[in-house]
Design a protein around this motif. Structure first.
Motif, PDB file in Angstrom:
ATOM      1  N   TYR A   1       0.844  -1.196   0.000  1.00 49.61           N
ATOM      2  CA  TYR A   1       0.000   0.000   0.000  1.00 49.61           C
ATOM      3  C   TYR A   1       0.884   1.252   0.000  1.00 49.61           C
TER       4      TYR A   1
ATOM      5  N   ASN B   1     -12.174   1.356   7.429  1.00 50.75           N
ATOM      6  CA  ASN B   1     -11.358   0.716   6.411  1.00 50.75           C
ATOM      7  C   ASN B   1     -11.659   1.370   5.062  1.00 50.75           C
ATOM      8  N   SER B   2     -10.850   1.079   4.064  1.00 52.27           N
ATOM      9  CA  SER B   2     -11.101   1.647   2.735  1.00 52.27           C
ATOM     10  C   SER B   2     -12.142   0.864   1.968  1.00 52.27           C
ATOM     11  N   THR B   3     -12.341  -0.412   2.324  1.00 48.95           N
ATOM     12  CA  THR B   3     -13.326  -1.237   1.633  1.00 48.95           C
ATOM     13  C   THR B   3     -14.183  -2.004   2.640  1.00 48.95           C
TER      14      THR B   3
ATOM     15  N   LYS C   1     -15.704   4.819   6.020  1.00 45.99           N
ATOM     16  CA  LYS C   1     -14.694   4.730   4.967  1.00 45.99           C
ATOM     17  C   LYS C   1     -13.511   5.635   5.261  1.00 45.99           C
TER      18      LYS C   1
ATOM     19  N   PRO D   1      -9.470   6.732   3.470  1.00 45.31           N
ATOM     20  CA  PRO D   1      -8.671   6.626   2.241  1.00 45.31           C
ATOM     21  C   PRO D   1      -7.788   5.385   2.248  1.00 45.31           C
ATOM     22  N   ASP D   2      -7.470   4.895   1.060  1.00 43.30           N
ATOM     23  CA  ASP D   2      -6.651   3.684   0.954  1.00 43.30           C
ATOM     24  C   ASP D   2      -5.159   3.982   0.870  1.00 43.30           C
TER      25      ASP D   2
ATOM     26  N   ALA E   1      -5.741   0.675   8.193  1.00 45.27           N
ATOM     27  CA  ALA E   1      -5.225   1.950   7.674  1.00 45.27           C
ATOM     28  C   ALA E   1      -3.723   1.904   7.461  1.00 45.27           C
TER      29      ALA E   1
END
Length: 312
Positions: free
Chosen positions: A99, A204-206, A229, A231-232, A261
């Motif tokens: 990531y 989380n992002s998803t 939500k 950001p990823d 994260a």
């Protein structure tokens, strides 16, 4: 510097820590070892405090902290630290693995004081779960041993211990658990059933709602799940800018929170736990498991494969 790093490991060894084999009854690591190689067995050997004789004791200790935190409304951040975090605290862009964690060395340097402050909070009120094993710490037989290579990859954990020492952050028998105990616990039936009926927020992002609900249902659990939500990428360096908006989205009655994260999970976990007075757990790969997205973690991880869904 390397000699100083050895002092930090030596201090832990002198304060009752020693390397021991981590085993959690019901977990089989062999598929992961077969895929990634025999060197993974080194990660089954980790630091134990003298007050703990077996992995199941660390497992139970963690469970007790989480249950007490939920039932009594106690801020309890539980955060993992491994190679990505170690690179980040060493101001290296090698932290950008699976990531995007940092845009530049400059952004890391700017963010480090906040990370140190949050790490200090975790050490005082929560649980620190670093990955420290013979393969990433090169434990010396004698404390006067000197590394020949300054950037030896096998010394990543030592550089992390040095960062802690520089920032007056102390690992003790009370605030420490081995990294993989957290994975084992979060993937277990015991954890799933401990949050049955609880208001659980996933940051989380998803989030695949049905898949996550099915994951808990297989373990005979039905928490009241909400999702916030995040950001990823770049949470570790941009948390100050996104913090207020994200905290506003977390339901006020949340009783426990799981965070994904990356390296920024430290910052998120501390601020969420402080605002809501709840346990907040850096769940990482286990959130990918819940979403059936193990591929985002490059496949299965150690200490997450329970035999026949025993899950303790």
């Amino acid at each position: 510097m390397n000699g100083y790093q050895l002092k930090t490991l030596g201090a832990l060894l002198k304060k009752g820590f020693a390397f021991n084999h981590l085993a959690i009854p019901g977990i089989d690591n062999s598929p992961v070892i077969e895929r990634f190689g025999e060197q993974m067995r080194l990660e089954e050997k980790c630091l134990f405090h003298s007050g703990v004789s077996a992995g199941k004791e660390y497992f139970q200790r963690l469970h007790d902290r989480i249950v007490i935190g939920m039932n009594q409304g106690i801020a309890t951040p539980v955060v993992r630290f491994a190679d990505g975090e170690y690179a980040f605290y060493a101001k290296s862009l090698q932290c950008n693995g699976l990531y995007k964690q940092a845009e530049s060395r400059k952004t890391i340097e700017t963010a480090l004081p906040l990370h140190a402050k949050c790490l200090r909070f975790v050490s005082q009120y929560g649980v620190v779960a670093p990955l420290i094993h013979p393969g990433n710490s090169n434990p010396p037989k004698r404390f006067f041993y000197i590394f020949e290579k300054k950037d030896d990859g096998g010394a990543l954990a030592l550089r992390f211990l040095n960062f802690l020492d520089e920032n007056q952050i102390v690992i003790t028998g009370e605030n420490y658990i081995p990294f993989y105990v957290l994975y084992a616990y979060l993937s277990s039936k015991l954890f799933a059933q401990s949050v049955d009926g609880k208001k659980l927020c996933i940051v989380n992002s998803t989030y695949d709602e049905q898949t996550v609900c099915n994951w808990f249902a297989r373990l005979q659990s039905k928490p009241d799940i909400s999702f916030t939500k995040i950001p990823d990428c770049y949470v570790a360096t941009q948390w100050r800018n996104m913090k207020d908006n994200i905290l506003k989205e977390i339901p006020s009655q949340t009783e426990i929170c799981l965070v994904g994260a990356g390296i920024g999970a430290l910052l998120v976990s501390v601020d969420v736990s402080r605002k809501f007075n709840i346990p907040v757990i850096d769940a990482g790969h286990v959130l990918n498991m819940m979403n059936s997205r193990e591929d985002k973690s490059n496949g299965d991880r150690m200490f997450t494969l329970w035999q026949n869904d025993v899950g303790n």
